[in-house]
Write a protein that holds these residues in place. Structure first.
Motif, PDB file in Angstrom:
ATOM      1  N   TYR A  75     -61.846  38.531  62.620  1.00  8.69           N
ATOM      2  CA  TYR A  75     -61.338  39.663  61.843  1.00  8.69           C
ATOM      3  C   TYR A  75     -60.605  40.616  62.777  1.00  8.69           C
ATOM      4  N   TRP A 126     -70.854  42.329  48.503  1.00 12.33           N
ATOM      5  CA  TRP A 126     -70.402  41.332  49.489  1.00 12.33           C
ATOM      6  C   TRP A 126     -69.717  42.028  50.652  1.00 12.33           C
ATOM      7  N   TRP A 130     -70.567  42.165  54.582  1.00 10.90           N
ATOM      8  CA  TRP A 130     -69.567  41.791  55.595  1.00 10.90           C
ATOM      9  C   TRP A 130     -69.617  42.769  56.761  1.00 10.90           C
ATOM     10  N   ASP A 133     -73.038  42.340  58.753  1.00  5.59           N
ATOM     11  CA  ASP A 133     -73.062  41.131  59.581  1.00  5.59           C
ATOM     12  C   ASP A 133     -72.307  41.323  60.892  1.00  5.59           C
ATOM     13  N   ASP A 195     -59.284  37.518  58.687  1.00 10.01           N
ATOM     14  CA  ASP A 195     -60.514  36.899  58.209  1.00 10.01           C
ATOM     15  C   ASP A 195     -60.204  36.095  56.948  1.00 10.01           C
ATOM     16  N   LEU A 198     -62.156  36.949  53.709  1.00 10.02           N
ATOM     17  CA  LEU A 198     -61.731  38.251  53.194  1.00 10.02           C
ATOM     18  C   LEU A 198     -60.367  38.144  52.523  1.00 10.02           C
TER      19      LEU A 198
END
Length: 222
Positions: A75, A126, A130, A133, A195, A198
Motif C-alpha cells: 500500500y 473492513w 485494514w 492490520d 493495494d 483496496l
C-alpha cells in the motif's frame, strides 16, 4: 630388452595416474552432474498453509514453500488517506440512512436507504480492519469537511428536522452529492493506489454508488 620393459612400465604408470587424476577432477567439480545432491528418502514434505482469499473469494490451500512474502509494502500514502477519509465519509452516509425509516415519506426511498446502510456498514468495518492490520491510525489530521460530497453539520441538522416529502427531497439531494463525492475519492485510489484488494473495493464501491444515484433519480421525488 631391459630398456623396452622400463619404457613400458613408465607408460602404464602414466595411464594409471591419468585415470586417477580424472577421478579427482570428477569429485572436485569436473563432472557436476555426478556430484549433484539428491533428496533423501526421509526428507520432510512442505507444510500446507491457507491463504485468505479476496473479499467474497474462497481461501486457497498451498504448500508453504510456494508462499513468498512481498518485497515491499503493498500500500502507499494514497491508499492510507483514502481509507482514513472514507471511513468518516461512510459514517455520515450511514447516519443519513438511519433517519429514513422514521422520516421518509416514500417507501421506495426507505428501501434504498436501508440498502445504502447495509452496503456501507460492512465496507466501513473492513476498512477499519485494514488500518488495524497495518497498525495505522484511524485518522491523521485530515480536514473531513473538505472531502468531496461531505455534508455540513447544518445540512445534517436540517435533514434530521424534516419528514415526509420534504425529507425525501433533501435526502435525495444530499445523498446524491455524497455518493458523487465518494466516486471521486474512489477514482483517486484507482488511479494512484497500490493495494490490490483496496482497489477492488473502491471499484465495487464506485459501481454500487453510481447505481444508487441512478435509482434516486428514477424515484422522481419532488
Amino acid at each position: 630388452m631391459g630398456r623396452q620393459r622400463t619404457l613400458t612400465l613408465v607408460i602404464a604408470g602414466a595411464v594409471v595416474l591419468g585415470a586417477g587424476g580424472a577421478a579427482v577432477a570428477a569429485r572436485s567439480g569436473g563432472d557436476r552432474s555426478a556430484a549433484a545432491p539428491r533428496p533423501s528418502a526421509g526428507s520432510v514434505a512442505p507444510e500446507r498453509v491457507v491463504l485468505p482469499g479476496k473479499p467474497g473469494d474462497p481461501a486457497v490451500v498451498t504448500d508453504s514453500d510456494k508462499v513468498r512474502p512481498p518485497d515491499a509494502p503493498t500500500y502507499n500514502a494514497i491508499d492510507t488517506t483514502f481509507v482514513q477519509m472514507m471511513i468518516v465519509h461512510h459514517g455520515q452516509a450511514i447516519e443519513m440512512a438511519k433517519l429514513a425509516p422514521e422520516r421518509a415519506g416514500d417507501a421506495r426511498l426507505r428501501a434504498l436507504a436501508a440498502r445504502i446502510g447495509a452496503a456501507q456498514a460492512p465496507e466501513m468495518r473492513w476498512m477499519q480492519g485494514w488500518l488495524r492490520d497495518r497498525r495505522l491510525p484511524a485518522g491523521a489530521g485530515h480536514d473531513h469537511g473538505t472531502m468531496p460530497g461531505m455534508q455540513s453539520d447544518a445540512d445534517m441538522a436540517a435533514l434530521a428536522g424534516l419528514d415526509g416529502a420534504a425529507f425525501d427531497r433533501k435526502f435525495v439531494a444530499m445523498m446524491t452529492a455524497h455518493h458523487r463525492g465518494a466516486i471521486r475519492m474512489a477514482g483517486d485510489v484507482l488511479g494512484g493506489g497500490s493495494d490490490q484488494q483496496l482497489r477492488e473495493l473502491a471499484n465495487e464501491m464506485a459501481v454500487e454508488q453510481g447505481s444508487e444515484i441512478r435509482r434516486m433519480a428514477q424515484l422522481a421525488i419532488r
